[in-house]
Enzyme design. Structure first.
Site, mmCIF file in Angstrom:
data_model
loop_
_atom_site.group_PDB
_atom_site.id
_atom_site.type_symbol
_atom_site.label_atom_id
_atom_site.label_comp_id
_atom_site.label_asym_id
_atom_site.label_seq_id
_atom_site.Cartn_x
_atom_site.Cartn_y
_atom_site.Cartn_z
ATOM 1 N N THR A 128 11.302 -47.783 -12.606
ATOM 2 C CA THR A 128 10.287 -48.743 -13.042
ATOM 3 C C THR A 128 10.919 -50.041 -13.530
ATOM 4 O O THR A 128 11.939 -50.026 -14.221
ATOM 5 C CB THR A 128 9.426 -48.133 -14.164
ATOM 6 N N GLU A 129 10.276 -51.169 -13.191
ATOM 7 C CA GLU A 129 10.776 -52.477 -13.591
ATOM 8 C C GLU A 129 9.733 -53.241 -14.403
ATOM 9 O O GLU A 129 8.534 -52.974 -14.289
ATOM 10 C CB GLU A 129 11.161 -53.294 -12.355
ATOM 11 N N THR A 160 13.344 -43.287 -19.902
ATOM 12 C CA THR A 160 13.604 -42.208 -20.851
ATOM 13 C C THR A 160 15.082 -41.837 -20.808
ATOM 14 O O THR A 160 15.655 -41.676 -19.730
ATOM 15 C CB THR A 160 12.738 -40.985 -20.526
ATOM 16 N N GLU A 243 7.389 -34.236 -9.975
ATOM 17 C CA GLU A 243 7.211 -34.996 -11.217
ATOM 18 C C GLU A 243 5.760 -34.950 -11.692
ATOM 19 O O GLU A 243 5.488 -34.767 -12.885
ATOM 20 C CB GLU A 243 7.651 -36.450 -11.027
ATOM 21 N N GLY A 365 3.106 -42.638 -12.784
ATOM 22 C CA GLY A 365 1.991 -43.076 -11.938
ATOM 23 C C GLY A 365 0.704 -43.058 -12.743
ATOM 24 O O GLY A 365 0.257 -42.005 -13.191
ATOM 25 N N GLU A 368 -5.083 -44.693 -12.472
ATOM 26 C CA GLU A 368 -5.719 -45.603 -11.517
ATOM 27 C C GLU A 368 -4.997 -45.590 -10.168
ATOM 28 O O GLU A 368 -5.633 -45.589 -9.101
ATOM 29 C CB GLU A 368 -5.756 -47.024 -12.100
#
Length: 390
Positions: A128-129, A160, A243, A365, A368
């Site tokens: 993630t960015e 994390t 995940e 995720g 939405e």
């Protein structure tokens, strides 16, 4: 327990894990929640007990057990009154280490996977960015080949174990013009020049360290490419089913813990001359939540059973996370209400549980995004296939 999925060996494992957590983890939870730092000794104790090796090959020190041992591991971690601690453990074992095992070569497995199973190295998965969120294909971090090295530039966030990890598994674009077909996966030691990790201050998951990480001309050797160049996006997609199921299992387990705690509290709390578990409105509310959680649990177990048999359950895993995290939030909110003013007090577990649970519909995720994925599958009849053939 459901004997369709859990054998006597599973239950012996559960009892052993429960005993370990009560003796070795629970006495430290309040300190770790306050400091936001999980001390290194507990990682090695998990490693000594084999808990990080549940799903991994015996060749690297793992136990190579079926996925229902993982289910037990996840469920029991939700009962130690710190989802942050739980997240640190499973993010190491089932996010970072999953990529080491699936895409790492023999050198990487010997030098990183084996010590990770022993708890001697801690890993973090960096996908993630900032401003990217669920848009994995839109990442900006780049890896440029220069001589015998890759030069990494960019940033990651909400990682994390990002502050205290010994290594990162990093997704970066090797061919940016190709979009999601230009992403690759790399292994990176965290002590390299050019890496800066900043600890983030969170609403919940206080015990775990969550970081924003920047890469400024970080040099790594070519052999730290994991798998094939340009295959990073399929590798990431390949592991999403697991995940999402992990987060679904976490959700039903913490909701079940909240219900058990609240029912016990209701049996002891008196009002108007009787215990509050005798009031019909409260009884029926708890029954509705217990029913919802049981539905989620049965669905989640069924999806795990299919994944354990090698089926591609991206649809079911997505449904599981979407529904279970919603049910967990609603259940825990209601359980806190049952405690009245005490539910709002930090000395009772529901306040922390409410904050910790709120990450469920966001991490791994957002709900939405999951709804749109399911819309493509259910309404548009899109049929997703495994990204990488085993």
């Amino acid at each position: 327990m459901n004997s369709s999925y859990f054998t006597e060996e599973h239950e012996l494992f559960r009892a052993s894990l429960q005993d370990f957590l009560q003796k070795e983890v629970v006495p430290h939870i309040e300190k770790w929640e306050k400091t936001g730092t999980i001390e290194r000794f507990i990682w090695e104790k998990f490693g000594e007990m084999g808990f990080f090796g549940i799903a991994y090959p015996e060749a690297y020190g793992g136990l190579n057990l079926d996925l229902f041992y993982t289910v037990i591991f996840l469920e029991e971690l939700q009962k130690v009154k710190s989802s942050g601690f739980a997240a640190a453990m499973w993010a190491h074992s089932y996010l970072a280490m999953t990529h080491l095992n699936a895409e790492g070569d023999e050198r990487i497995k010997q030098e990183y996977l084996a010590p990770s199973i022993l708890g001697k190295k801690i890993g973090a998965l960096c996908i993630t960015e900032p401003f990217g969120g669920s848009d994995v294909a839109g990442m900006k971090t780049t890896a440029v080949k220069k001589g015998d090295k890759y030069i990494i530039n960019g940033s990651k966030t909400f990682i994390t174990n990002g502050v205290y990890a010994d290594y990162y598994v990093v997704a970066a674009k090797t061919t940016p013009e190709l979009g999601n077909k230009g992403i690759s996966i790399f292994l990176m030691d965290t002590n390299l020049k050019g890496i800066t990790a900043t600890k983030l201050d969170k609403l919940g998951w206080r015990a775990s360290d969550t970081a924003e990480i920047s890469f400024d001309n970080v040099e790594i050797p070519l052999e730290n490419l994991m798998g094939e160049e340009g295959k990073g996006f399929p590798y990431i997609m390949q592991h999403f089913a697991l995940e999402r199921l992990i987060m679904a299992i976490n959700a039903h387990a913490r909701a079940e813990y909240a219900i058990d705690y609240t029912i016990q509290y209701m049996s002891e709390r008196e009002a108007f001359g009787t215990t509050i578990n005798k009031f019909q409105a409260l009884r029926h509310t708890m029954v509705e939540h217990a029913t919802d959680v049981e539905h989620c649990k049965i669905f989640n177990y069924a999806a795990v059973a299919r994944l354990n048999q090698g089926e591609y359950v991206v649809k079911e895993a997505t449904m599981a996370k979407l529904k279970s995290t919603k049910v967990a939030d609603e259940t825990i909110y209601s359980c806190l209400q049952m405690l009245g003013g005490y539910g709002y007090m930090e000395e009772y577990p529901l306040a922390r549980l409410l904050r910790d649970s709120r990450l469920g519909p966001i991490g791994g995720g957002t709900s939405e995004i999951l709804k749109e994925i399911l819309s493509k599958m259910i309404i548009d009849k899109q049929n997703y296939q495994p990204a990488v053939k085993k």
